[in-house]
Design an enzyme around this catalytic site. Structure first.
Site, PDB file in Angstrom:
ATOM      1  N   GLU A  93     -40.747  69.586 -51.098  1.00 11.30           N
ATOM      2  CA  GLU A  93     -41.095  68.365 -51.827  1.00 11.30           C
ATOM      3  C   GLU A  93     -41.790  67.352 -50.921  1.00 11.30           C
ATOM      4  OE1 GLU A  93     -38.017  68.301 -55.512  1.00 11.30           O
ATOM      5  OE2 GLU A  93     -37.322  67.331 -53.693  1.00 11.30           O
ATOM      6  N   GLU A 172     -35.437  68.845 -40.468  1.00 12.38           N
ATOM      7  CA  GLU A 172     -35.302  68.051 -39.237  1.00 12.38           C
ATOM      8  C   GLU A 172     -36.614  68.237 -38.461  1.00 12.38           C
ATOM      9  OE1 GLU A 172     -33.234  65.896 -37.169  1.00 12.38           O
ATOM     10  OE2 GLU A 172     -35.132  66.197 -36.100  1.00 12.38           O
ATOM     11  N   SER A 226     -31.977  58.470 -37.311  1.00 11.37           N
ATOM     12  CA  SER A 226     -30.988  58.214 -38.367  1.00 11.37           C
ATOM     13  C   SER A 226     -29.642  57.978 -37.703  1.00 11.37           C
ATOM     14  CB  SER A 226     -30.886  59.416 -39.312  1.00 11.37           C
ATOM     15  OG  SER A 226     -32.076  59.573 -40.013  1.00 11.37           O
ATOM     16  N   LEU A 227     -29.355  56.734 -37.427  1.00 11.68           N
ATOM     17  CA  LEU A 227     -28.114  56.404 -36.718  1.00 11.68           C
ATOM     18  C   LEU A 227     -26.937  56.429 -37.704  1.00 11.68           C
ATOM     19  CD1 LEU A 227     -26.874  55.468 -34.019  1.00 11.68           C
ATOM     20  CD2 LEU A 227     -27.274  53.116 -34.759  1.00 11.68           C
ATOM     21  N   ASN A 228     -27.054  55.624 -38.728  1.00 14.62           N
ATOM     22  CA  ASN A 228     -26.125  55.632 -39.863  1.00 14.62           C
ATOM     23  C   ASN A 228     -24.692  55.196 -39.571  1.00 14.62           C
ATOM     24  OD1 ASN A 228     -28.126  56.387 -41.601  1.00 14.62           O
ATOM     25  ND2 ASN A 228     -27.804  58.549 -41.207  1.00 14.62           N
ATOM     26  N   CYS A 345     -34.448  58.549 -50.457  1.00 12.27           N
ATOM     27  CA  CYS A 345     -33.894  59.180 -49.257  1.00 12.27           C
ATOM     28  C   CYS A 345     -32.656  59.995 -49.577  1.00 12.27           C
ATOM     29  CB  CYS A 345     -33.500  58.111 -48.245  1.00 12.27           C
ATOM     30  SG  CYS A 345     -34.886  57.625 -47.281  1.00 12.27           S
TER      31      CYS A 345
END
Ligand code: SF4
Length: 357
Positions: A93, A172, A226-228, A345
């Site tokens: 996608e 990734e 992408s710490l998050n 996302c």
């Protein structure tokens, strides 16, 4: 299944070497790449200054259009999501987000993903294979065709083109660094797409050795991580990559990246109610960001398949942002786009005819 290599994957030098191998003049490489990336042709026959014999040799050896548009969905907010079928029958996608004359494209870099992040639908597909550089470039070219065919204009009144690339679709990106590097170099090439490095952002879940490799290769791009979460225990529970490379190791790699490139790093931070969107989490985020040249891009969780994870209320989000801003940390909240077509996302996953992988 056997399939031909995509001609757009080849570097100029590789194309020259192939031309020599088939007794053609190497300077044709520049002409061919102009057709591929400036004119963005849809068939070899459109390359009118290339002899029919060479066109035939290319067609026998290389695929020109490796992605087939399978489905296209347009959100009420103008976001467009494509489902493409690869030559070997897989699905990926791509999302285009229009905003104020800019057309940003979020590209996939792999079929599925092996990183298994808990909040991500792509993770549920598992990993199938890396995309070739040519396939990733075709995601962008397909969006350009859409913009042209549908009369989109740029700010100068010309035909609109993709302006920004975010490597944040399925996969990734740093686990497919060879192809991502090729894509960035082709996009950055002044004779081809002529796209500035600041307009390309490679996002990683935190594959530490590959962050170093990105610097070593001098890949023309910006880096987002992408710490998050700032808590190892929680981060490991939602992002298994953290078990291999915990936050301390990740920050070492980020520091080295900043030191060697003199760039900012963007931390992506998903706001989850009672978990990452709390006063304590804001304090921890400030502790990590204050000594570094970083920006934070906060994203409110898209309610997904995990019933234990919820989006925070607008008030909770505002309190979080205010606390971080009070510490003079640059933080922006990304407006969720394309939620109605599952293009936001963490929502990308091959879904067709009611089936989801
Ligand atoms: S969030 Fe990114 S890295 Fe994590 S599983 Fe999804 S696609 Fe892979």
């Amino acid at each position: 299944m056997e399939w031909q290599r995509n001609i757009k994957t080849l570097t100029t030098d590789e194309l020259k070497a192939w031309l020599r191998d088939v007794d053609e003049k190497p300077y044709r490489a520049d002409q061919i790449q102009k057709w591929l990336f400036c004119q963005q042709v849809r068939s070899y026959d459109e390359m009118v200054n290339i002899s029919p014999a060479l066109r035939e040799k290319m067609a026998k050896q290389f695929t020109l259009c490796g992605l087939k548009e399978d489905q296209r969905s347009v959100s009420v907010d103008g976001t467009v999501k494509w489902l493409f079928e690869t030559e070997d029958g897989h699905h990926i996608e791509t999302v285009m987000i229009p905003a104020n004359g800019r057309y940003s494209v979020c590209v996939s870099t792999q079929v599925g993903c092996a990183m298994n992040c808990a909040f991500c639908r792509t993770a549920k597909m598992g990993f199938t294979r890396n995309l070739e550089a040519g396939e990733i470039l075709e995601e962008i070219i397909n969006v350009n065709w859409y913009l042209k065919d549908n009369g989109f204009m740029n700010e100068e009144g010309g035909v609109a083109q993709v302006t920004n690339i975010i490597f944040m679709g399925m996969g990734e990106p740093l686990n497919n660094l060879e192809n991502v590097h090729r894509v960035c170099c082709t996009l950055h090439n002044q004779k081809l797409f002529n796209m500035g490095a600041k307009r390309m952002t490679v996002s990683t879940s935190g594959v530490v050795p590959k962050i170093k490799e990105l610097v070593d290769r001098n890949t023309p791009c910006c880096l987002a991580v992408s710490l998050n979460s700032t808590n190892n225990e929680y981060r490991s529970s939602v992002m298994p990559v953290n078990k291999t490379w915990p936050i301390e190791k990740l920050l070492e790699a980020v520091d080295e990246y900043i030191r060697r490139t003199d760039n900012y790093v963007t931390f992506e931070f998903v706001l989850i109610q009672n978990i990452t969107c709390t006063p304590k989490a804001a304090k921890e985020l400030i502790r990590i960001c204050a000594p570094r040249r970083v920006k934070v891009n906060a994203i409110v969780l898209n309610d997904g398949d995990d019933p234990t994870l919820h989006a925070p209320t607008p008030e909770e989000v505002e309190d979080f942002l205010a606390a971080v801003r009070a510490a003079e940390i640059q933080i922006t909240i990304r407006n969720p786009r394309g939620r109605d077509i599952l293009a936001a996302c963490g929502q990308l996953a091959y879904k067709k005819e009611g089936k989801e992988c």
